[in-house]
Design a protein around this motif. Structure first.
Motif, PDB file in Angstrom:
ATOM      1  N   PRO A  97       0.840  -1.206   0.000  1.00 18.43           N
ATOM      2  CA  PRO A  97       0.000   0.000   0.000  1.00 18.43           C
ATOM      3  C   PRO A  97       0.872   1.252   0.000  1.00 18.43           C
ATOM      4  CG  PRO A  97      -0.573  -1.461   1.825  1.00 18.43           C
ATOM      5  CD  PRO A  97       0.654  -2.018   1.195  1.00 18.43           C
ATOM      6  N   LYS A  98       0.357   2.317  -0.593  1.00 22.13           N
ATOM      7  CA  LYS A  98       1.060   3.600  -0.614  1.00 22.13           C
ATOM      8  C   LYS A  98       0.162   4.666  -0.007  1.00 22.13           C
ATOM      9  CE  LYS A  98       3.733   2.631  -4.736  1.00 22.13           C
ATOM     10  NZ  LYS A  98       4.068   3.058  -6.096  1.00 22.13           N
ATOM     11  N   LYS A  99       0.798   5.566   0.726  1.00 19.10           N
ATOM     12  CA  LYS A  99       0.056   6.672   1.322  1.00 19.10           C
ATOM     13  C   LYS A  99       0.878   7.941   1.158  1.00 19.10           C
ATOM     14  CE  LYS A  99      -2.358   8.119   5.459  1.00 19.10           C
ATOM     15  NZ  LYS A  99      -2.931   7.623   6.705  1.00 19.10           N
ATOM     16  N   ILE A 100       0.221   8.980   0.674  1.00 12.73           N
ATOM     17  CA  ILE A 100       0.852  10.284   0.515  1.00 12.73           C
ATOM     18  C   ILE A 100       0.001  11.287   1.276  1.00 12.73           C
ATOM     19  CG2 ILE A 100       1.477  12.105  -1.110  1.00 12.73           C
ATOM     20  CD1 ILE A 100       1.694   9.870  -3.248  1.00 12.73           C
ATOM     21  N   GLN A 101       0.667  12.123   2.066  1.00 15.73           N
ATOM     22  CA  GLN A 101      -0.055  13.134   2.832  1.00 15.73           C
ATOM     23  C   GLN A 101       0.659  14.471   2.676  1.00 15.73           C
ATOM     24  OE1 GLN A 101      -1.294  12.038   6.776  1.00 15.73           O
ATOM     25  NE2 GLN A 101      -1.055  14.116   7.524  1.00 15.73           N
ATOM     26  N   VAL A 102      -0.117  15.501   2.359  1.00 16.01           N
ATOM     27  CA  VAL A 102       0.422  16.855   2.215  1.00 16.01           C
ATOM     28  C   VAL A 102      -0.436  17.774   3.074  1.00 16.01           C
ATOM     29  CG1 VAL A 102       0.851  18.765   0.634  1.00 16.01           C
ATOM     30  CG2 VAL A 102       1.204  16.407  -0.139  1.00 16.01           C
ATOM     31  N   LYS A 103       0.214  18.595   3.875  1.00 18.43           N
ATOM     32  CA  LYS A 103      -0.519  19.561   4.713  1.00 18.43           C
ATOM     33  C   LYS A 103       0.141  20.924   4.532  1.00 18.43           C
ATOM     34  CE  LYS A 103      -2.488  20.118   9.301  1.00 18.43           C
ATOM     35  NZ  LYS A 103      -2.645  19.466  10.616  1.00 18.43           N
ATOM     36  N   ILE A 104      -0.672  21.901   4.213  1.00 18.73           N
ATOM     37  CA  ILE A 104      -0.186  23.262   4.029  1.00 18.73           C
ATOM     38  C   ILE A 104      -0.815  24.134   5.115  1.00 18.73           C
ATOM     39  CG2 ILE A 104      -0.130  25.244   2.476  1.00 18.73           C
ATOM     40  CD1 ILE A 104      -0.458  23.145   0.178  1.00 18.73           C
ATOM     41  N   LEU A 105       0.013  24.785   5.895  1.00 18.67           N
ATOM     42  CA  LEU A 105      -0.464  25.665   6.954  1.00 18.67           C
ATOM     43  C   LEU A 105      -0.500  27.092   6.438  1.00 18.67           C
ATOM     44  CD1 LEU A 105       1.671  24.217   9.878  1.00 18.67           C
ATOM     45  CD2 LEU A 105      -0.697  23.679   9.317  1.00 18.67           C
ATOM     46  N   PHE A 106      -1.537  27.840   6.804  1.00 20.45           N
ATOM     47  CA  PHE A 106      -1.674  29.238   6.412  1.00 20.45           C
ATOM     48  C   PHE A 106      -1.145  30.112   7.546  1.00 20.45           C
ATOM     49  CE2 PHE A 106      -5.575  27.405   4.272  1.00 20.45           C
ATOM     50  CZ  PHE A 106      -4.959  27.259   3.035  1.00 20.45           C
ATOM     51  N   GLU A 107      -0.422  31.150   7.192  1.00 18.14           N
ATOM     52  CA  GLU A 107       0.026  32.123   8.182  1.00 18.14           C
ATOM     53  C   GLU A 107      -0.912  33.310   8.150  1.00 18.14           C
ATOM     54  OE1 GLU A 107       4.095  33.289   8.004  1.00 18.14           O
ATOM     55  OE2 GLU A 107       4.786  31.261   7.617  1.00 18.14           O
ATOM     56  N   ASN A 108      -1.227  33.794   9.329  1.00 21.40           N
ATOM     57  CA  ASN A 108      -2.103  34.979   9.405  1.00 21.40           C
ATOM     58  C   ASN A 108      -1.286  36.215   9.655  1.00 21.40           C
ATOM     59  OD1 ASN A 108      -4.355  33.446   8.990  1.00 21.40           O
ATOM     60  ND2 ASN A 108      -4.732  33.125  11.179  1.00 21.40           N
TER      61      ASN A 108
END
Length: 108
Positions: A97-108
């Protein structure tokens, strides 16, 4: 590109989603859930959480496909003003199995 094409308001999709809405007592938001009534409709599910100010607070989209040889799912979580996260899982017969995770945080 299941999320860029996730327009559930297309006339061709009329009647292919079950729509539920209810006040979410744990968050105080109004939750609106659109769930596909067919296996081939993408995205499978869209969840919108709307605050008392009538602004969308977060969006959760689930898309998946499967057949005898392959199973894949993609999820997108958008949390207004905070982050966006995309997770893709796939499993092909006889392969790991393959898993890809991307998380982008926003700066205020």
């Amino acid at each position: 590109h299941p999320f860029t094409e996730a327009d559930i308001t297309k006339p061709a999709l009329r009647g292919t989603y079950k729509i539920e809405s209810f006040p979410n007592s744990s968050t105080g938001y109004l939750s609106m859930i659109y769930t596909s009534t067919g296996k081939n409709t993408q995205p499978y599910q869209v969840v919108l959480n709307i605050g008392a100010d009538n602004n969308v607070k977060n969006i959760y989209i689930i898309s998946y496909s499967e057949n005898v040889l392959y199973r894949a799912s993609q999820t997108l979580l958008y949390n207004a003003g905070k982050f966006i996260q995309i997770v893709k899982d796939q499993k092909m017969i006889l392969l790991s199995p393959k898993k890809i995770q991307v998380k982008i945080l926003f700066e205020n």
